[in-house]
Design a protein around this motif. Sequence first.
Motif, PDB file in Angstrom:
ATOM      1  N   ALA A 143     -19.994 -35.620 -46.453  1.00  0.00           N
ATOM      2  CA  ALA A 143     -20.203 -37.034 -46.331  1.00  0.00           C
ATOM      3  C   ALA A 143     -19.154 -36.743 -44.988  1.00  0.00           C
ATOM      4  CB  ALA A 143     -18.859 -37.680 -47.063  1.00  0.00           C
ATOM      5  N   ALA A 144     -17.317 -35.944 -44.955  1.00  0.00           N
ATOM      6  CA  ALA A 144     -16.966 -35.714 -43.400  1.00  0.00           C
ATOM      7  C   ALA A 144     -18.173 -35.360 -42.400  1.00  0.00           C
ATOM      8  CB  ALA A 144     -15.655 -35.376 -43.636  1.00  0.00           C
ATOM      9  N   MET A 145     -18.593 -34.755 -42.418  1.00  0.00           N
ATOM     10  CA  MET A 145     -19.414 -33.586 -41.229  1.00  0.00           C
ATOM     11  C   MET A 145     -20.245 -35.085 -41.027  1.00  0.00           C
ATOM     12  SD  MET A 145     -17.871 -31.233 -40.860  1.00  0.00           S
ATOM     13  CE  MET A 145     -16.298 -32.210 -41.462  1.00  0.00           C
ATOM     14  N   LEU A 146     -21.301 -35.676 -41.644  1.00  0.00           N
ATOM     15  CA  LEU A 146     -22.065 -36.917 -41.072  1.00  0.00           C
ATOM     16  C   LEU A 146     -21.031 -37.542 -40.705  1.00  0.00           C
ATOM     17  CD1 LEU A 146     -24.529 -36.113 -44.213  1.00  0.00           C
ATOM     18  CD2 LEU A 146     -24.883 -34.909 -42.001  1.00  0.00           C
ATOM     19  N   VAL A 147     -20.862 -37.991 -41.273  1.00  0.00           N
ATOM     20  CA  VAL A 147     -20.061 -39.752 -40.913  1.00  0.00           C
ATOM     21  C   VAL A 147     -19.292 -39.472 -38.817  1.00  0.00           C
ATOM     22  CG1 VAL A 147     -18.070 -41.305 -40.893  1.00  0.00           C
ATOM     23  CG2 VAL A 147     -19.574 -40.891 -42.975  1.00  0.00           C
ATOM     24  N   PHE A 148     -18.374 -38.734 -39.411  1.00  0.00           N
ATOM     25  CA  PHE A 148     -17.900 -38.037 -37.598  1.00  0.00           C
ATOM     26  C   PHE A 148     -18.416 -37.326 -36.936  1.00  0.00           C
ATOM     27  CE2 PHE A 148     -14.275 -38.761 -40.650  1.00  0.00           C
ATOM     28  CZ  PHE A 148     -13.891 -39.601 -40.268  1.00  0.00           C
ATOM     29  N   ARG A 149     -20.250 -36.656 -37.383  1.00  0.00           N
ATOM     30  CA  ARG A 149     -20.777 -36.521 -36.592  1.00  0.00           C
ATOM     31  C   ARG A 149     -20.702 -36.662 -34.712  1.00  0.00           C
ATOM     32  NH1 ARG A 149     -26.620 -35.560 -38.470  1.00  0.00           N
ATOM     33  NH2 ARG A 149     -26.911 -37.426 -37.242  1.00  0.00           N
ATOM     34  N   PRO A 150     -21.020 -37.745 -34.319  1.00  0.00           N
ATOM     35  CA  PRO A 150     -21.143 -38.246 -33.429  1.00  0.00           C
ATOM     36  C   PRO A 150     -19.605 -37.555 -33.071  1.00  0.00           C
ATOM     37  CG  PRO A 150     -21.520 -39.837 -34.093  1.00  0.00           C
ATOM     38  CD  PRO A 150     -21.713 -39.159 -35.260  1.00  0.00           C
ATOM     39  N   ALA A 151     -18.332 -37.830 -32.485  1.00  0.00           N
ATOM     40  CA  ALA A 151     -17.270 -37.770 -32.214  1.00  0.00           C
ATOM     41  C   ALA A 151     -17.111 -36.121 -32.800  1.00  0.00           C
ATOM     42  CB  ALA A 151     -16.136 -38.079 -33.658  1.00  0.00           C
ATOM     43  N   LEU A 152     -17.294 -35.376 -33.214  1.00  0.00           N
ATOM     44  CA  LEU A 152     -17.303 -33.855 -34.397  1.00  0.00           C
ATOM     45  C   LEU A 152     -18.152 -33.132 -32.401  1.00  0.00           C
ATOM     46  CD1 LEU A 152     -16.315 -33.329 -37.659  1.00  0.00           C
ATOM     47  CD2 LEU A 152     -14.537 -33.340 -35.630  1.00  0.00           C
ATOM     48  N   PHE A 153     -19.160 -33.382 -32.778  1.00  0.00           N
ATOM     49  CA  PHE A 153     -20.202 -33.091 -32.138  1.00  0.00           C
ATOM     50  C   PHE A 153     -19.734 -32.688 -30.487  1.00  0.00           C
ATOM     51  CE2 PHE A 153     -23.940 -33.757 -28.864  1.00  0.00           C
ATOM     52  CZ  PHE A 153     -24.530 -32.365 -28.708  1.00  0.00           C
ATOM     53  N   ALA A 154     -19.119 -34.124 -29.297  1.00  0.00           N
ATOM     54  CA  ALA A 154     -18.437 -34.354 -28.565  1.00  0.00           C
ATOM     55  C   ALA A 154     -17.386 -33.030 -28.204  1.00  0.00           C
ATOM     56  CB  ALA A 154     -18.326 -35.859 -28.351  1.00  0.00           C
ATOM     57  N   LEU A 155     -16.804 -33.204 -29.099  1.00  0.00           N
ATOM     58  CA  LEU A 155     -15.534 -32.563 -29.689  1.00  0.00           C
ATOM     59  C   LEU A 155     -15.807 -30.713 -28.982  1.00  0.00           C
ATOM     60  CD1 LEU A 155     -12.216 -32.506 -30.514  1.00  0.00           C
ATOM     61  CD2 LEU A 155     -12.859 -31.756 -32.562  1.00  0.00           C
ATOM     62  N   CYS A 156     -16.676 -30.705 -29.573  1.00  0.00           N
ATOM     63  CA  CYS A 156     -17.070 -29.031 -29.909  1.00  0.00           C
ATOM     64  C   CYS A 156     -17.590 -28.941 -28.803  1.00  0.00           C
ATOM     65  CB  CYS A 156     -18.068 -28.985 -31.455  1.00  0.00           C
ATOM     66  SG  CYS A 156     -16.792 -29.222 -32.641  1.00  0.00           S
ATOM     67  N   ASN A 157     -18.459 -29.580 -28.587  1.00  0.00           N
ATOM     68  CA  ASN A 157     -19.502 -29.403 -27.262  1.00  0.00           C
ATOM     69  C   ASN A 157     -18.166 -29.502 -25.684  1.00  0.00           C
ATOM     70  OD1 ASN A 157     -22.306 -29.120 -25.719  1.00  0.00           O
ATOM     71  ND2 ASN A 157     -22.058 -31.069 -24.808  1.00  0.00           N
ATOM     72  N   ASP A 158     -17.810 -30.223 -25.678  1.00  0.00           N
ATOM     73  CA  ASP A 158     -17.049 -30.477 -24.294  1.00  0.00           C
ATOM     74  C   ASP A 158     -15.694 -31.330 -25.122  1.00  0.00           C
ATOM     75  OD1 ASP A 158     -16.137 -31.039 -22.359  1.00  0.00           O
ATOM     76  OD2 ASP A 158     -17.559 -31.632 -21.199  1.00  0.00           O
ATOM     77  N   GLU A 159     -14.595 -30.253 -25.002  1.00  0.00           N
ATOM     78  CA  GLU A 159     -13.282 -30.557 -25.948  1.00  0.00           C
ATOM     79  C   GLU A 159     -12.511 -31.924 -24.231  1.00  0.00           C
ATOM     80  OE1 GLU A 159     -11.249 -28.072 -28.032  1.00  0.00           O
ATOM     81  OE2 GLU A 159      -9.458 -29.518 -27.602  1.00  0.00           O
ATOM     82  N   GLU A 160     -13.023 -31.444 -23.169  1.00  0.00           N
ATOM     83  CA  GLU A 160     -12.005 -32.010 -22.720  1.00  0.00           C
ATOM     84  C   GLU A 160     -12.553 -33.517 -22.133  1.00  0.00           C
ATOM     85  OE1 GLU A 160     -11.642 -29.302 -18.293  1.00  0.00           O
ATOM     86  OE2 GLU A 160     -10.198 -28.558 -19.531  1.00  0.00           O
ATOM     87  N   TYR A 161     -13.589 -33.378 -22.295  1.00  0.00           N
ATOM     88  CA  TYR A 161     -14.702 -35.001 -22.037  1.00  0.00           C
ATOM     89  C   TYR A 161     -14.130 -36.058 -23.198  1.00  0.00           C
ATOM     90  CZ  TYR A 161     -18.312 -38.261 -21.658  1.00  0.00           C
ATOM     91  OH  TYR A 161     -18.831 -39.623 -21.210  1.00  0.00           O
ATOM     92  N   ALA A 162     -14.085 -35.397 -24.426  1.00  0.00           N
ATOM     93  CA  ALA A 162     -14.195 -35.989 -25.635  1.00  0.00           C
ATOM     94  C   ALA A 162     -12.694 -36.419 -25.299  1.00  0.00           C
ATOM     95  CB  ALA A 162     -13.805 -34.812 -26.471  1.00  0.00           C
ATOM     96  N   LYS A 163     -11.649 -35.675 -25.379  1.00  0.00           N
ATOM     97  CA  LYS A 163     -10.277 -35.873 -24.712  1.00  0.00           C
ATOM     98  C   LYS A 163     -10.106 -37.186 -23.498  1.00  0.00           C
ATOM     99  CE  LYS A 163      -7.354 -32.336 -24.669  1.00  0.00           C
ATOM    100  NZ  LYS A 163      -6.502 -31.496 -24.156  1.00  0.00           N
ATOM    101  N   VAL A 164     -10.830 -37.326 -22.349  1.00  0.00           N
ATOM    102  CA  VAL A 164     -10.811 -38.174 -21.749  1.00  0.00           C
ATOM    103  C   VAL A 164     -11.550 -39.199 -22.178  1.00  0.00           C
ATOM    104  CG1 VAL A 164     -11.931 -38.622 -19.116  1.00  0.00           C
ATOM    105  CG2 VAL A 164     -11.097 -36.665 -19.621  1.00  0.00           C
ATOM    106  N   SER A 165     -12.318 -38.963 -23.029  1.00  0.00           N
ATOM    107  CA  SER A 165     -13.276 -40.636 -23.492  1.00  0.00           C
ATOM    108  C   SER A 165     -12.369 -41.202 -24.954  1.00  0.00           C
ATOM    109  CB  SER A 165     -14.147 -40.059 -24.233  1.00  0.00           C
ATOM    110  OG  SER A 165     -15.223 -38.991 -23.834  1.00  0.00           O
ATOM    111  N   GLY A 166     -10.841 -40.613 -25.072  1.00  0.00           N
ATOM    112  CA  GLY A 166      -9.913 -41.212 -25.398  1.00  0.00           C
ATOM    113  C   GLY A 166     -10.043 -40.660 -27.156  1.00  0.00           C
ATOM    114  N   LEU A 167     -11.054 -40.286 -27.143  1.00  0.00           N
ATOM    115  CA  LEU A 167     -10.720 -39.792 -28.785  1.00  0.00           C
ATOM    116  C   LEU A 167      -9.979 -38.689 -29.345  1.00  0.00           C
ATOM    117  CD1 LEU A 167     -14.724 -37.903 -29.125  1.00  0.00           C
ATOM    118  CD2 LEU A 167     -13.478 -40.242 -29.529  1.00  0.00           C
ATOM    119  N   PRO A 168      -9.791 -38.805 -30.345  1.00  0.00           N
ATOM    120  CA  PRO A 168      -8.718 -38.267 -31.176  1.00  0.00           C
ATOM    121  C   PRO A 168      -8.251 -36.751 -31.523  1.00  0.00           C
ATOM    122  CG  PRO A 168      -9.663 -39.668 -32.657  1.00  0.00           C
ATOM    123  CD  PRO A 168     -10.252 -40.066 -31.701  1.00  0.00           C
ATOM    124  N   VAL A 169      -8.453 -36.432 -30.181  1.00  0.00           N
ATOM    125  CA  VAL A 169      -8.727 -34.703 -30.474  1.00  0.00           C
ATOM    126  C   VAL A 169      -8.248 -34.227 -31.147  1.00  0.00           C
ATOM    127  CG1 VAL A 169      -9.112 -32.639 -28.950  1.00  0.00           C
ATOM    128  CG2 VAL A 169      -9.657 -35.128 -27.663  1.00  0.00           C
TER     129      VAL A 169
END
Lengths: 288, 261
Positions: A143-169
């Motif tokens: 459940a967690a891996m599917l629900v957070f897939r967009p956020a976790l994908f963004a994080l693992c794909n490009d951590e700096e971009y995720a940070k600048v997107s304001g995600l709770p990295v």
Amino acid sequence: MELLAIPFMQRALVAALIIGLAAPALGIYLVQRRLSLIGDGIGHVALTGVGVGLLTNTSPVLTAVLVSIVGAVGVELIRERGRTSGDLALALLFYGGIAGGVLLVGLSDDSSTSLMQYLFGSLLTTSAEDLWVIGGLGAAVVAAMLVFRPALFALCNDEEYAKVSGLPVRTLNILLAVTTALTVTIAMRTVGLLLVSALMVVPVAAAQQVTRGFRSTMTLAMLIGVGAAGAGVLVSAEADTAPGATTVLLALAIFVGTAVGGSTVRRLRRRRGDSPVTSEPPDVVLHA
Amino acid sequence: MSSVVEVQNLAAGYDGREILRDVSLKVTAGDVVAVLGANGSGKSTLIRTILGLVPTLRGGIELFGTPQRRFRQWERIGYVPQRLGAGSGVPATVGEVVASGRLARRGVFRFPAKADKAAVREALTAVGLLDRIDDPVATLSGGQQQRTLIARALAGKPDLLVLDEPNAGVDAASQEAFAGALTRFAGDGGTILLVLHELGPLRPLIGRAVVVHDGRIAHEGTPPEPAGHHAEPDHEHLHPHAEEIKPAICEWAPTEQTKAY
């Protein structure tokens, strides 16, 4: 298939199927951020936890969970702060964990057989209670891996971009670390460290040989995980082999199959001239 | 004019090493500002510090009038890094990468809605890559990957675009494609802050240039005209990037022979 009429076989099969489904769902993120070996590393740290439990006469599973969570979060913080490579952090985790485990188990009254039991597990002794725990864990992880897939994908794909997107990295990183620690420690006593950490990685490696996107890789990896786990238990019962090792070897065989098949398909496509690669060669080097 | 980025007496760097020493910069709404400078001058560090990716040692940064530390409206900023950061081998389609650009607006807990999918398609159309939406990014050329990153930033419908050397080592067709996308973005009132190694096809778009040298702003004003062999119309300036030692960006800026990070 009269073997399936035996209750302990049924429980073993269900436990393996649950891990086969959940482990790749988590593992795809670990592979994406080049932490493929973290499952194994955390398993070694968990052995220190087992040693602590045996030494202090508390539940070894509980102490293993606690110690491995500390270890996983610790590695995450090391990775985040110093630019120490994940590879080096993992090596430290491995060696510290196994040394601590051997040392502490040696100090306790139990012999080293209990250590082996935690390392390799014993799928066929899975109890009904174990099954509930693994089922709950599997459902939570998927459940967690599917629900957070967009956020976790963004994080693992490009951590700096995720940070600048304001995600709770940091929170997402810790979520991944804690989920990995929980999955490994809870599953290792029944299915074994080898099986759970291999099922996090090998199905993903097999799936990505033939897929084009992240979502399709995740779906196929989960299918391969379930298939390998189910077939592994059945084949091992027929052939009287170790179920964990059989499952891992089956998953590796699937990897070889998709790798060969995938490259053949790509070669044929290129020959037909409809290669997706345009004439201009990529001049940007990809790096993590 | 409302302030979009305001940097005052900024010093920044990693591990106790100061890369920026004393930088002040103001970008107001609708500006298109190019940060120029040699390799190692600190130009990338400047925008990375503004975005919070490099720690501030001294001085202040305000984003849309809010101190950076308390700034939360990250959906107003679209960041285009120099490189696509996916090298692990887990495939991802162009559409999936661009969809990450919607997260700042959508938040972590909500699933993508129709508006998100429409924004992804719109952004890909703007950079001319809509036909590649289902292709793995690894099969794209360097220039197309760069356009994918610009589409990812545009998908979030930001007010400010921050780009780190978007045309470094990129083919001419892609340079033209994103010069077009940036021109439309600026035409709609968007603000752009970009690090450039050379002005190239973006020259007509740039309103103001800032030259960073040795951690300080050495010059600020209208962008320099191309000079020397850079001025030849068919001059192809495709750098392999970074490492090599090369002369400074324009004739009057000092040459920096070292790479600081």
